[in-house]
Enzyme design. Sequence first.
Site, mmCIF file in Angstrom:
data_model
loop_
_atom_site.group_PDB
_atom_site.id
_atom_site.type_symbol
_atom_site.label_atom_id
_atom_site.label_comp_id
_atom_site.label_asym_id
_atom_site.label_seq_id
_atom_site.Cartn_x
_atom_site.Cartn_y
_atom_site.Cartn_z
ATOM 1 N NE ARG A 207 -10.201 -6.013 0.036
ATOM 2 C CZ ARG A 207 -9.516 -4.949 0.488
ATOM 3 N NH1 ARG A 207 -10.159 -3.947 1.035
ATOM 4 N NH2 ARG A 207 -8.205 -4.866 0.355
ATOM 5 C CD GLN B 239 -12.942 -2.400 -1.133
ATOM 6 O OE1 GLN B 239 -12.181 -2.352 -0.182
ATOM 7 N NE2 GLN B 239 -14.111 -2.996 -1.075
ATOM 8 C CG ASP C 132 -13.869 5.756 -0.715
ATOM 9 O OD1 ASP C 132 -13.873 5.536 0.509
ATOM 10 O OD2 ASP C 132 -12.808 5.847 -1.377
ATOM 11 C CG HIS D 195 -8.318 -0.174 -2.833
ATOM 12 N ND1 HIS D 195 -7.451 -1.220 -2.573
ATOM 13 C CD2 HIS D 195 -9.000 0.029 -1.662
ATOM 14 C CE1 HIS D 195 -7.606 -1.623 -1.325
ATOM 15 N NE2 HIS D 195 -8.536 -0.892 -0.748
ATOM 16 N NE ARG E 203 -3.872 0.366 1.937
ATOM 17 C CZ ARG E 203 -5.099 0.299 2.504
ATOM 18 N NH1 ARG E 203 -5.359 1.020 3.576
ATOM 19 N NH2 ARG E 203 -6.047 -0.452 1.985
ATOM 20 C CB CYS F 231 -14.105 0.619 -0.083
ATOM 21 S SG CYS F 231 -13.787 2.355 0.262
HETATM 22 N N1 NVA Z 1 -10.277 6.346 -0.874
HETATM 23 C C1 NVA Z 1 -9.879 5.830 0.413
HETATM 24 C C2 NVA Z 1 -10.022 4.355 0.428
HETATM 25 C C3 NVA Z 1 -9.636 3.691 1.733
HETATM 26 C C4 NVA Z 1 -9.773 2.200 1.685
HETATM 27 C C5 NVA Z 1 -8.446 6.258 0.703
HETATM 28 O O1 NVA Z 1 -7.613 6.229 -0.223
HETATM 29 O O2 NVA Z 1 -8.158 6.651 1.826
HETATM 30 N N1 CP Z 2 -11.218 -0.974 2.279
HETATM 31 C C1 CP Z 2 -9.956 -1.027 2.731
HETATM 32 O O1 CP Z 2 -9.007 -1.154 1.971
HETATM 33 O O2 CP Z 2 -9.833 -0.929 4.074
HETATM 34 P P1 CP Z 2 -8.477 -0.756 4.893
HETATM 35 O O3 CP Z 2 -7.973 0.642 4.635
HETATM 36 O O4 CP Z 2 -8.886 -0.950 6.331
HETATM 37 O O5 CP Z 2 -7.477 -1.766 4.437
#
Ligand code: NVA
Ligand code: CP
Length: 310
Positions: free
Chosen positions: A292, A131, A223, A128, A101, A264
Amino acid sequence: MVRHFLDFEGYTAEEILRIIDMAINFKKKGYPDNKPLSGKSVALIFEKPSTRTRVSFQVAIARLGGESVPLSVSEMQVSRGEPLSDTAHALSAYVDAIVARVCKHETLSEMARYSSVPIINALSDRFHPCQGLADMMTIKELKGSIQGVKVAYIGDGNNVCNSLIQACSLLGARISVASPKEYQPPKNVITQAKEWMRMSGSSIELTENPEEAVRDADVVYTDVFVSMGQEEEREKRLKVFYPRYKVTEKLMSLAKPDAIFMHCLPAHREEEVEASVIDGKKSMVWQQAANRLHTEAALLLYLLQDGRKF
Ligand code: NVA
Ligand code: CP
């Protein structure tokens, strides 16, 4: 040649459906007794916080008999300036896949260039895809198929939205995105989606109007308005998104009567979604989060075993 999973590009609809079917099978029948990832190690690197992705990957690896190597960026040489691409180069001599990540998607592309093992995108600023896989599995479970389903995405044209667009366009779901003008999904994502849609027979609609987007929708998805790393823009973003792009019961009532709500997670109740929607009967967010685990297990097996045994 080693295959990475940075986004859905380079994958066919058949391959993604195979991964989803494998995941549905794991969920229904349990995990294989022969521990297919036995002797394999997977590194997990997180530059940003995570709950679902981190735990679901770790548990998926364990269920398949593999070993996960969770790495904290602050304890690695990355924190002293070693590029993640050099890190990936070195790590690929020890592990069989790297789940990462990252803040910037380019970091993943660089890692992929130097890694001899698959790099899996566990979220970047652009995509993502893990997801997206669980989202498509959830839609298939609840709607019976993905082809022809109408998904309405309300809110920021962000990483989650981009992966949803890619997944829908590849697998034949119609998608309608309602975002403020300056927060629409990027043009290159739309252009690519339109190309894939010519093959899958789906369509995309972009609007600034949430009411228009949810008309006839089978799925209403949202989201957060402020993603990780955008905290400084919070005030500015809330002014643009709130309250127009909040998913309310009223907005849900304009979709199909049996429409489901998806998110998500993590969610901000009463910001992008009304508490009574996310905690209500139409909300499928817990099933979506649970999936997931299964899609990540299936993805790992597909990438590490070339799907041969399944
Ligand atoms: N759009 C959000 C998704 C988190 C799973 C982020 O990037 O923080
Ligand atoms: N939806 C998702 O990726 O959640 P986390 O940020 O908790 O991994």
